[in-house]
Design an enzyme around this catalytic site. Structure first.
Site, PDB file in Angstrom:
ATOM      1  N   CYS A  35      -8.540  -5.993  -1.109  1.00 53.93           N
ATOM      2  CA  CYS A  35      -7.886  -6.787  -2.151  1.00 53.93           C
ATOM      3  C   CYS A  35      -7.399  -8.138  -1.603  1.00 53.93           C
ATOM      4  CB  CYS A  35      -6.776  -5.984  -2.807  1.00 53.93           C
ATOM      5  SG  CYS A  35      -6.467  -6.547  -4.483  1.00 53.93           S
ATOM      6  N   HIS A  55      -9.299  -1.106  -4.403  1.00 48.65           N
ATOM      7  CA  HIS A  55      -8.531  -0.305  -3.438  1.00 48.65           C
ATOM      8  C   HIS A  55      -9.253   1.013  -3.166  1.00 48.65           C
ATOM      9  CE1 HIS A  55      -4.890  -2.771  -3.267  1.00 48.65           C
ATOM     10  NE2 HIS A  55      -5.212  -3.109  -4.492  1.00 48.65           N
ATOM     11  N   GLU A  92      -8.858   3.105  -0.953  1.00 47.40           N
ATOM     12  CA  GLU A  92      -7.955   4.163  -0.466  1.00 47.40           C
ATOM     13  C   GLU A  92      -7.461   5.063  -1.590  1.00 47.40           C
ATOM     14  OE1 GLU A  92      -7.270   0.952  -0.700  1.00 47.40           O
ATOM     15  OE2 GLU A  92      -5.161   0.549  -1.128  1.00 47.40           O
TER      16      GLU A  92
HETATM   17  N1  GLN Z   1      -2.158 -10.781  -4.666  1.00 50.67           N
HETATM   18  C1  GLN Z   1      -3.537 -10.617  -4.920  1.00 50.67           C
HETATM   19  C2  GLN Z   1      -3.860 -10.672  -6.403  1.00 50.67           C
HETATM   20  O1  GLN Z   1      -2.998 -10.554  -7.237  1.00 50.67           O
HETATM   21  C3  GLN Z   1      -4.022  -9.320  -4.311  1.00 50.67           C
HETATM   22  C4  GLN Z   1      -3.422  -8.131  -4.949  1.00 50.67           C
HETATM   23  C5  GLN Z   1      -3.581  -6.894  -4.086  1.00 50.67           C
HETATM   24  O2  GLN Z   1      -3.811  -6.987  -2.895  1.00 50.67           O
HETATM   25  N2  GLN Z   1      -3.384  -5.708  -4.678  1.00 50.67           N
HETATM   26  O3  GLN Z   1      -5.003 -10.817  -6.761  1.00 50.67           O
END
Ligand code: GLN
Length: 547
Positions: free
Chosen positions: A394, A522, A524
């Protein structure tokens, strides 16, 4: 008054409460009981929490642990991670019931006129809403077993309506269809050095005062309970000693179902609820053995660095740690985790060389905000140039793009719009997802939940997943700016995974590197002991195969 949802006559209910102290692992205990049944039965978990947030999405992860995202986009408590990992289910948002949600439902009903002529009261109206929610979930899921975990400890004011609703539930559905499991603690005080049952007795008495008599007591203890302690607890708490289970401390939570199995929990479930579902734990048990063996005499130790903000890291990244545990069992290795403080690296980038000593692979996980991101970029540059296996998740993917744009594509001032409030970004290679800029102020709104991802043929991603179409879970507000995709690709980034129906980059990889992968989702959140997440497995396989 008409009831919206009623008992279907088939579902069995298992209600898990806790006592003595908090933090005994009620979620793991509930999930472990479910794991003993889920092989043959459809076990649906429901978590009741006394707080007034309607969901934990807006709660601080350093206070409440990681926010767990469901396929349907719900943001729920970390315990759902245990449920999904132990029960092999894809959980839904309405399996999480907070007091905030209950009150919202009550007020909606009241405004709709459902209670006309009546005084709206905690009992029966609030408890009815709770019970009807249980029936609704049981009915819509066609559940064999509804596993209800009541948060907090018995005696907490804020959970008492859940406890009262559970008491009524047992009365409504009949005691042959509902059982109570109470989790307690047997301390071994250092002065006396023996197991003490009094706190358990007192906690069970508190439950009895609320009209609930537990059918099973699971007592957490640093060792197996002595037979005379089981006898004593049984005698004072009205149940056979065989229904007092040792919730002994274990190294890995995956051992809990194995312990409960040996302690005879399946037999008690059979006797009380008449559900015959012998657990099938052979593979599970072999994997736990491998983990335990590697803790003591590892075939190989792989050291993985996780770079993040240095605050209560372990709980905020709980699912990542679990994913690494899953892989360790499959590769027959011990995974050593090292936390790298990226805020410190931001101030002292020259320390990256020292921090990376003895590190085999690096993960840069998700995150939000401006703090520490330059430190993460230092780390990513290092692993890219030194050919160290890397997985960016992410925010980790977005920052990998920023790093690549700056140091390979010649855009020295590339950055993410996420930091725009602090300083102007000349080349915004990471920008708002369409529509997200307008809801900037609302905090909680993001692209959330499961989405399909298409993987390009012949890519490393295809090899890692063994598929060209996958589904993963997202929680983000920014994305790789489509206007820069061509320039980034010219520089050598391969976008090997894209959203199925949108122009959103989801996976990236580099060609001249042993393993450099990053994803917008994600992974995970979908890893489990029996089925580790492919990207984590791929990352550590790349290390293991290096020799
Ligand atoms: N801050 C980034 C976004 O909003 C990544 C979010 C995250 O890592 N869950 O896109």
């Amino acid at each position: 008054m008409k009831k919206e949802h009623e008992y279907n006559g088939k579902t069995k209910f298992i209600v898990v409460t806790g006592g003595v102290i908090s933090g005994l692992g009620k979620g793991v205990a509930a999930a472990s009981i479910g794991a003993l049944l889920s092989n043959r039965l459809k076990v649906i978990p429901v978590k009741c929490d006394g707080y007034l947030n309607t969901d934990p999405g807006t709660m601080n992860p350093t206070e409440h642990g990681e926010v767990y995202v469901l396929d349907d986009g719900g943001e729920v408590d970390m315990d759902f991670g245990h449920y999904e990992r132990f029960l092999n289910v894809v959980a839904r948002s309405d399996w999480s019931l907070t007091m905030g949600k209950v009150f919202k439902l009550i007020l909606e009903k009241e405004r709709r006129g459902d209670f006309l002529g009546h005084t709206v009261q905690f009992i029966p109206h609030v408890t009815n809403v709770i019970k009807e929610h249980f029936y609704e979930v049981a009915n819509s899921e066609n559940a064999d077993v509804l596993l209800i975990e009541i948060g907090g400890t018995v005696g907490d004011l804020e959970n008492q309506f859940f406890i009262e609703a559970a008491r009524q539930l047992s009365h409504d559905v009949g005691s042959e269809n509902c059982m109570f499991v109470h989790l307690t603690y047997v301390p071994i005080p250092s002065g006396v050095k023996e197991q003490k049952s009094k706190p358990t007795q007192m906690s069970v008495r508190e439950l009895n005062e609320r009209g609930i008599y537990p059918d099973i007591i699971i007592a957490r203890c640093e060792e197996f309970l002595k037979p005379h302690i089981k006898e004593k607890i049984g005698l004072f708490c009205n149940l056979p000693a065989s229904h007092v289970i040792s919730g002994v401390d274990v190294k890995h939570v995956y051992e809990c179902p194995l312990v409960y199995d040996k302690e005879g929990v399946p037999e008690i479930l059979l006797k009380k609820l008449r559900i015959y579902a012998p657990p099938k734990l052979d593979r599970w048990s072999r994997l736990v053995d491998t983990m335990n063996r590697n803790d003591v005499s590892p075939r190989k130790v792989l050291t993985v660095a996780i770079g993040g903000k240095y605050t209560r890291l372990e709980d905020s990244y709980a699912s990542i740690v679990e994913s690494l545990n899953h892989v360790s069992a499959h590769l027959d290795v011990h995974v050593e985790i090292r936390w790298i403080d990226t805020e410190k690296l931001e101030k002292h980038p020259e320390e990256v060389e020292k921090d990376m000593q003895g590190i085999d692979a690096v993960i840069v996980p998700g995150g939000f905000g401006t703090r520490g991101i330059e430190g993460k970029i230092v780390l990513i540059q290092y692993v890219r140039e030194h050919k160290i296996p890397f997985l960016g998740i992410c925010y980790g993917m977005q920052l990998a793009v920023v790093e690549f744009a700056r140091h390979v594509c010649g855009m020295a001032e590339a950055g993410t719009m996420e930091t725009e409030a602090d300083s102007h970004v000349k080349d915004p290679v990471i920008a708002y997802l369409p529509g997200q800029d307008k809801i900037r102020e609302m905090g909680a709104s993001m692209r959330l939940g499961g989405h399909d991802v298409l993987i390009s043929k012949g890519s490393l991603a295809e090899r890692v997943y063994g598929a060209t179409e996958i589904r993963e879970r997202f929680r983000h507000r920014y994305e790789v700016n489509p206007e820069y995709v061509e320039r980034l690709e010219k520089g050598g980034i391969i976008f090997s995974g894209k959203a199925k129906n949108e122009n959103i980059m989801q996976i990236l990889e580099l060609a001249d590197h042993p393993f450099f992968m990053a994803c917008q989702f994600h992974p995970e959140l979908k890893s489990s002991l029996l089925k580790p997440a492919p990207l984590f497995l791929g990352l550590l396989k790349a290390v293991d195969e290096r020799g």
